[in-house]
Design an enzyme around this catalytic site. Structure first.
Site, PDB file in Angstrom:
ATOM      1  N   ASP A  57       1.368  -0.987   0.046  1.00 23.25           N
ATOM      2  CA  ASP A  57      -0.042  -0.031  -0.143  1.00 23.25           C
ATOM      3  C   ASP A  57       0.956   1.037  -0.056  1.00 23.25           C
ATOM      4  O   ASP A  57       1.840   1.308   0.196  1.00 23.25           O
ATOM      5  CB  ASP A  57      -0.989  -0.225   1.297  1.00 23.25           C
ATOM      6  CG  ASP A  57      -2.125   1.006   1.789  1.00 23.25           C
ATOM      7  OD1 ASP A  57      -2.701   1.686   0.439  1.00 23.25           O
ATOM      8  OD2 ASP A  57      -1.740   2.376   2.930  1.00 23.25           O
ATOM      9  N   GLU A  71       0.851  -0.217  -5.526  1.00 24.88           N
ATOM     10  CA  GLU A  71       0.347   0.410  -5.224  1.00 24.88           C
ATOM     11  C   GLU A  71       1.070   1.444  -6.024  1.00 24.88           C
ATOM     12  O   GLU A  71       1.723   2.913  -4.806  1.00 24.88           O
ATOM     13  CB  GLU A  71      -0.806   0.676  -4.522  1.00 24.88           C
ATOM     14  CG  GLU A  71      -1.905   1.458  -4.892  1.00 24.88           C
ATOM     15  CD  GLU A  71      -2.668   2.349  -3.370  1.00 24.88           C
ATOM     16  OE1 GLU A  71      -2.988   2.981  -3.444  1.00 24.88           O
ATOM     17  OE2 GLU A  71      -1.611   2.490  -2.396  1.00 24.88           O
TER      18      GLU A  71
END
Length: 645
Positions: A309, A352
């Site tokens: 993330d 990401e």
């Protein structure tokens, strides 16, 4: 777990060297020492003045079980006799200021159910896995040349019980897995399952990185869930957040009263985006904590991948008002990926990342960050902006649909239609589409058709498969009652047919990461907002022609240049009446006309439906057929694929 007595470890090893099984030292381990059964507790708190283990077993008395400092750098340890599994505990830490604070164990593998915050003694060993065949088959496959369809979900809001209670890990195995199998998804991607205090952080603001959240059961229950996924051929990807953590008092924040896991410098410590603090990725102990954590999830939970993330937030920090690269994060990510791939070469490590940082998916020995996949955030943003535009004005932003093909093979991309785009007032995918009720469904079918035929692996957030009207509501489950309405049932049927077509059609995934797998037929028809292109597989006959119409107009006898095969069949049309469309389909076999068009040796004339995608498959090739430029029909390029490690 192979528990290592911290006194047996070289004095400076954890503090100065790569130590990727630190979970064998730290945490609470059930052991027998000097013939006595109990728990060995070990923790790193470099600026603590004194430390104790407290819990119900000693009535939370700070004076009873004082820990010993075994290294000058702050490793503390104690054997606590006569306590067993499921005992709750915390560390009582006397700070340099003389205050006593209570902290959960950073290496605890289990925790109390929120709102309680204590760690729980748990024996992580003992689960009997049944997924040897899955692991063996997965490691034999090349992830780059396989179909990949990822179903992203939030464990707590996919489906709830009638009384609003959460399904457990074991219950979700019974509910979710048949659904995923029915839809032919290859993977599920679960939003973070580390222990976290606040439901609405969705797991992205964690306190217990080694503890699978107890909201849904025990660590062994989660192992059962993963095992069942593997039994039915489903890979499991977890969201993982190595960039920042929350400030809750019982967690990692100011662990010993001073910045321990976070940066000391307030300018870079504070993560203003989420109100959290950033991990100090330049500190060896923090790197060992995080990389050990990644390998822990791989070893004990048999997961198949991480979606890392907020990589963009790690790569850059805002210091003194200037955006600067964070070299600590860059070297950490490279070290992380090297450690992961040393354990499993076919593991999925997905970044990401919304930046233009180069070589994200290139190996570290080539100067890359070492991931093997990256979310294509640029594609997602451009395509959704285009789809939200009124159809009559799309011709003015035509380049948003073509720009992604300029860089589509610069990285190994996953195309994400993710949770971030259907929450916080952004509307659901269906409700982003302009126009009336029929128009919305037609354009969502069109979007999905383009999504599945564009180069890159696929990811869809839960609810999109049947056209959820409302945006994601994280405290409620999906609107399953929408299946009572015909258009939603039709949408669901269309999505299942589309994903099945994708999986059985090699041209749609075999050369995803090679320029040889894609060729524009016509990228320049902005006036009609029609795009046409070829997807190509390894073999000459493995080719598909795709035509997308992003306006409501219907066109008869529309010429499309095609490779010179004798016939084409329309194998999918999003406007079919069975999917809720107007029925403007090409039922009959399409005979090619040997007249060059669109720089192809031949063309076909087709009906192009409103807001429709049409996929054509060649039926028979003519001997020695060539394109107008004299080359073979098969789409090829001299550019080397980057879909390799």
């Amino acid at each position: 777990m192979d528990v290592i007595n911290c006194e047996e470890v070289k004095r400076d090893e954890f503090h100065t060297e790569k130590y990727y099984d630190s979970y064998n030292i730290f945490g609470a381990h059930i052991v027998t020492e000097d013939g006595m059964r109990g728990v060995r507790c070990t923790v790193w708190a470099p600026h603590a003045k004194a430390m104790s283990v407290v819990g119900d077993f000693n009535e939370w008395d700070y004076e009873q079980h004082k820990m010993l400092q075994v290294t000058e750098e702050g490793i503390w340890s104690l054997f606590v006799p006569h306590i067993e599994e499921n005992e709750i505990y915390k560390y009582a830490i006397e700070t340099m200021d003389g205050d006593v604070i209570l902290k959960a164990d950073p290496y605890a593998v289990y925790a109390e159910v929120r709102p309680n915050t204590a760690s729980v003694v748990f024996d992580i060993e003992g689960y009997e896995w049944n997924d040897k065949n899955w692991i063996r088959k997965r490691k034999k496959k090349s992830i780059y040349k396989e179909a990949m369809t990822v179903y992203e979900l939030h464990f707590g809001s996919w489906k709830k019980k009638e009384d609003g209670a959460l399904y457990s890990y074991r219950e979700m195995a019974e509910e979710l897995i048949p659904y995923v199998v029915e839809h032919q998804f290859t993977h599920i991607e679960i939003m973070p399952l580390v222990e976290h205090p606040y439901d609405r952080s969705w797991g992205y603001q964690g306190t217990g990185y080694y503890a699978a959240t107890s909201r849904f059961g025990t660590p062994h229950d989660l192992m059962y869930f993963v095992d069942e996924c593997h039994k039915y051929g489903i890979g499991v990807i977890l969201d993982w957040v190595p960039g920042h953590f929350c400030k809750d008092a019982h967690g990692l924040y100011l662990f010993d009263g001073t910045p321990t896991y976070e940066y000391k410098d307030r300018d870079v410590q504070e993560n203003l985006v989420w109100g959290t603090v950033n991990f100090d990725l330049g500190k060896r102990e923090v790197r060992n904590f995080l990389i050990s954590n990644a390998l822990f999830w791989m070893k004990y939970f048999h997961i198949d991948g991480f979606r890392v993330d907020a990589v963009a937030n790690m790569l850059y920090w805002n210091k003194e008002g200037k955006e600067q690269s964070n070299e600590h994060a860059v070297s950490f990510l490279r070290e992380l990926n090297e450690a992961v791939f040393a354990e499993d070469e076919e593991f999925l490590m997905t970044a990401e990342d919304s930046t233009a940082w180069p070589l994200v998916t290139a190996p570290t020995y080539e100067g890359g960050l070492g991931f093997n996949y990256k979310w294509n955030m640029g594609w997602m943003n451009d395509v959704l902006k285009y789809m939200e535009c009124a159809p009559e004005y799309r011709k003015y932003i035509h380049e948003k649909m073509t720009f992604s093909l300029i860089y589509a093979h610069s990285e190994n991309f996953i195309l994400p239609l993710s949770h971030d785009e259907v929450v916080h007032g952004k509307k659901s995918l269906l409700n982003k589409m302009p126009g009336d009720y029929w128009d919305k469904f037609a354009q969502l079918r069109l979007l999905y058709g383009y999504f599945f035929t564009h180069p890159g692996k696929k990811l869809l957030f839960m609810g999109g498969e049947f056209g959820q009207f409302d945006e994601w509501k994280d405290l409620e489950d999906l609107d399953w009652n929408l299946h009572d309405f015909e258009m939603h049932r039709n949408m669901h049927d269309y999505f299942k047919e589309l994903i099945a077509l994708y999986k059985r059609s090699k041209p749609l995934w075999q050369l995803d990461h090679s320029p040889e797998g894609f060729q524009w037929i016509d990228a320049n028809n902005n006036e009609q907002s029609i795009f046409s292109f070829i997807r190509q597989g390894d073999k000459q006959e493995d080719a598909l022609v795709v035509v997308c119409n992003f306006t409501k107009a219907t066109y008869e006898n529309y010429k499309v240049g095609v490779p010179d095969f004798e016939y084409y069949n329309e194998i999918l049309n999003s406007d079919s009446a069975q999917y809720g469309g107007s029925g403007q389909v090409n039922k009959k076999r399409l005979k090619t006309i040997l007249e060059p068009y669109h720089n192809q040796a031949a063309h076909v004339e087709i009906t192009i439906p409103p807001f429709g995608v049409s996929i054509l498959r060649p039926v028979k090739t003519r001997k020695g057929s060539k394109k107008q430029d004299g080359s073979k029909t098969k789409v090829r390029s001299n550019v080397t694929s980057r879909g390799k490690r």
